[in-house]
Design a protein around this motif. Structure first.
Motif, PDB file in Angstrom:
ATOM      1  N   ARG A 278       0.873  -1.059  -0.461  1.00 28.21           N
ATOM      2  CA  ARG A 278      -0.469  -0.276  -0.262  1.00 28.21           C
ATOM      3  C   ARG A 278       1.057   0.993   0.281  1.00 28.21           C
ATOM      4  NH1 ARG A 278      -5.323  -0.089   1.650  1.00 28.21           N
ATOM      5  NH2 ARG A 278      -6.191  -1.961   1.955  1.00 28.21           N
ATOM      6  N   SER A 279       1.692   0.892   0.683  1.00 24.32           N
ATOM      7  CA  SER A 279       2.802   2.562   0.216  1.00 24.32           C
ATOM      8  C   SER A 279       3.462   2.909  -0.757  1.00 24.32           C
ATOM      9  CB  SER A 279       3.948   1.821   1.549  1.00 24.32           C
ATOM     10  OG  SER A 279       4.614   1.065   0.548  1.00 24.32           O
TER      11      SER A 279
ATOM     12  N   SER B 117      -1.332   6.649   0.005  1.00 27.04           N
ATOM     13  CA  SER B 117      -1.640   5.404  -0.208  1.00 27.04           C
ATOM     14  C   SER B 117      -1.984   4.417  -1.712  1.00 27.04           C
ATOM     15  CB  SER B 117      -2.796   4.435   0.856  1.00 27.04           C
ATOM     16  OG  SER B 117      -2.843   3.562   0.708  1.00 27.04           O
TER      17      SER B 117
ATOM     18  N   GLU C 119      -5.429   6.602   7.829  1.00 25.09           N
ATOM     19  CA  GLU C 119      -6.467   5.403   7.367  1.00 25.09           C
ATOM     20  C   GLU C 119      -7.049   5.637   6.371  1.00 25.09           C
ATOM     21  OE1 GLU C 119      -5.944   2.607   9.035  1.00 25.09           O
ATOM     22  OE2 GLU C 119      -4.779   4.140   9.771  1.00 25.09           O
ATOM     23  N   GLU C 120      -7.239   6.940   5.716  1.00 26.05           N
ATOM     24  CA  GLU C 120      -8.226   7.125   4.469  1.00 26.05           C
ATOM     25  C   GLU C 120      -8.373   6.026   3.387  1.00 26.05           C
ATOM     26  OE1 GLU C 120     -11.613   9.079   3.245  1.00 26.05           O
ATOM     27  OE2 GLU C 120     -10.396   9.399   4.946  1.00 26.05           O
ATOM     28  N   ALA C 121      -7.805   5.705   2.406  1.00 27.17           N
ATOM     29  CA  ALA C 121      -7.718   4.859   1.965  1.00 27.17           C
ATOM     30  C   ALA C 121      -8.239   3.179   2.632  1.00 27.17           C
ATOM     31  CB  ALA C 121      -6.077   4.097   1.918  1.00 27.17           C
ATOM     32  N   ARG C 122      -8.529   2.734   3.793  1.00 26.22           N
ATOM     33  CA  ARG C 122      -8.776   1.451   4.004  1.00 26.22           C
ATOM     34  C   ARG C 122      -9.906   1.897   4.314  1.00 26.22           C
ATOM     35  NH1 ARG C 122      -4.838  -1.406   6.292  1.00 26.22           N
ATOM     36  NH2 ARG C 122      -3.543  -0.684   6.619  1.00 26.22           N
ATOM     37  N   ARG C 123     -10.302   2.573   4.257  1.00 21.97           N
ATOM     38  CA  ARG C 123     -12.628   3.225   4.330  1.00 21.97           C
ATOM     39  C   ARG C 123     -12.986   2.947   3.019  1.00 21.97           C
ATOM     40  NH1 ARG C 123     -10.424   7.598   7.314  1.00 21.97           N
ATOM     41  NH2 ARG C 123     -10.614   7.144   9.608  1.00 21.97           N
TER      42      ARG C 123
ATOM     43  N   TYR D  65      -3.923   1.840  -3.790  1.00 20.61           N
ATOM     44  CA  TYR D  65      -5.684   1.079  -3.493  1.00 20.61           C
ATOM     45  C   TYR D  65      -5.218   0.243  -4.661  1.00 20.61           C
ATOM     46  CZ  TYR D  65     -10.496  -0.250  -3.936  1.00 20.61           C
ATOM     47  OH  TYR D  65     -10.917  -1.041  -4.092  1.00 20.61           O
TER      48      TYR D  65
ATOM     49  N   ASP E 297     -13.788   2.048  -0.861  1.00 12.52           N
ATOM     50  CA  ASP E 297     -14.111   0.565  -2.279  1.00 12.52           C
ATOM     51  C   ASP E 297     -14.139   1.285  -3.580  1.00 12.52           C
ATOM     52  OD1 ASP E 297     -15.994   1.435  -2.356  1.00 12.52           O
ATOM     53  OD2 ASP E 297     -17.190  -0.187  -1.357  1.00 12.52           O
TER      54      ASP E 297
END
Length: 305
Positions: free
Chosen positions: A89-90, A177, A242-246, A179, A248
């Motif tokens: 992800r990095s 990040s 943490e935005e990328a994990r929210r 995705y 889709d």
């Protein structure tokens, strides 16, 4: 035959190819006239001689800016290959720098932005309106000043001001990040710098929903920037780590559609491969067609740059 291409792409062809089928075909959905058609990478996201400089007493210069911009695109393409080779992800620092300059280029050469600025100049000018060629040359001069020249001097021992670009500076202070949807399904639009959310300290002056259409605040007040880099990869650049994990694929596509000014596109097989996303696309295009006239200023209706 001319020794230079007539079609000057404001959306890089290398990026469009990452959403096309193996022979370069795309299905294009127009935002304002609600039609779709099959096209090719070569025939999407361009203007004929759109990066040509017209100067008095000289032949039109069709190549100087195109050559300079191709170098920025080339660095970005190498950075994307680096991301392709990783499943992380990095985003490495070197890739961030190359991609930040690509986004600065995309922002500054946006034909919608050029159209808006040209309208403002024509409205405020007390003199005879400039010709289209004169206006284009003037606006492309800003692209040279704010993107190409700073990019070319970014590693030189010159004054920091000469290496500065506002968007690149903003992006450097945000969390990056990558995705990577396993099933693909991402869309591309004419505007790949997709702004959304509000992170300003003052109460917003417009309804929060407007921010997902890329309007309503300055660059430093948006919560996130999403960037589709291929059907199976996008950048999420945000104030929140943490935005990328929210997000889709559906959410990213919605932001791509809402930030579009001319078109969104995908491969010919995309709709059959992703029926749910295709259903969502129809709904989002309908919303954008309804909302966009409020901020497009008749772009695509009475004229474009």
């Amino acid at each position: 035959m001319p020794d230079h291409p007539k079609k000057h792409h404001f959306v890089p062809q290398f990026l469009l190819r990452r959403f096309a089928d193996p022979v370069g075909r795309l299905i294009v959905h127009k935002v304002m006239d609600q039609r779709q058609y099959q096209s090719t990478v070569t025939n999407v996201g361009h203007r004929n001689y759109g990066h040509t400089l017209y100067r008095p007493g000289r032949e039109p210069d069709h190549t100087t800016l195109e050559a300079a911009m191709s170098q920025i695109e080339g660095d970005a393409m190498s950075a994307i290959r680096t991301l392709d080779a990783s499943r992380s992800r990095s985003v490495p620092d070197e890739a961030r720098e190359a991609l930040a300059w690509l986004l600065a280029l995309q922002w500054q050469r946006s034909r919608f932005l050029m159209y808006v600025v040209a309208r403002e100049v024509d409205t405020e000018s007390q003199w005879e309106q400039a010709s289209r060629e004169e206006m284009q040359t003037s606006l492309l001069g800003l692209l040279d000043v704010y993107v190409i020249s700073p990019w070319s001097m970014r590693h030189e021992d010159v004054r920091p001001k000469e290496r500065f670009n506002f968007l690149v500076s903003v992006l450097a202070g945000m969390h990056w990040s990558c995705y990577r949807p396993r099933a693909g399904g991402l869309l591309v639009g004419d505007n790949v710098v997709c702004l959304s959310g509000y992170a300003g300290s003052d109460p917003p002056s417009v309804p929060l929903g407007w921010f997902d259409h890329g309007v309503g605040a300055g660059l430093h007040e948006f919560k996130r920037i999403t960037v589709p880099l291929g059907e199976s990869m996008a950048l999420v650049i945000s104030q929140d780590p943490e935005e990328a994990r929210r997000l889709d694929t559906a959410a990213l596509n919605r932001l791509t559609v809402f930030n579009s000014r001319e078109f969104v596109a995908h491969s010919p097989a995309w709709a059959s491969d992703h029926p749910r996303l295709a259903q969502d696309l129809s709904e989002w295009l309908g919303i954008q067609h309804m909302i966009a006239p409020a901020f497009l200023q008749e772009y695509g209706i009475t004229g474009v740059m």
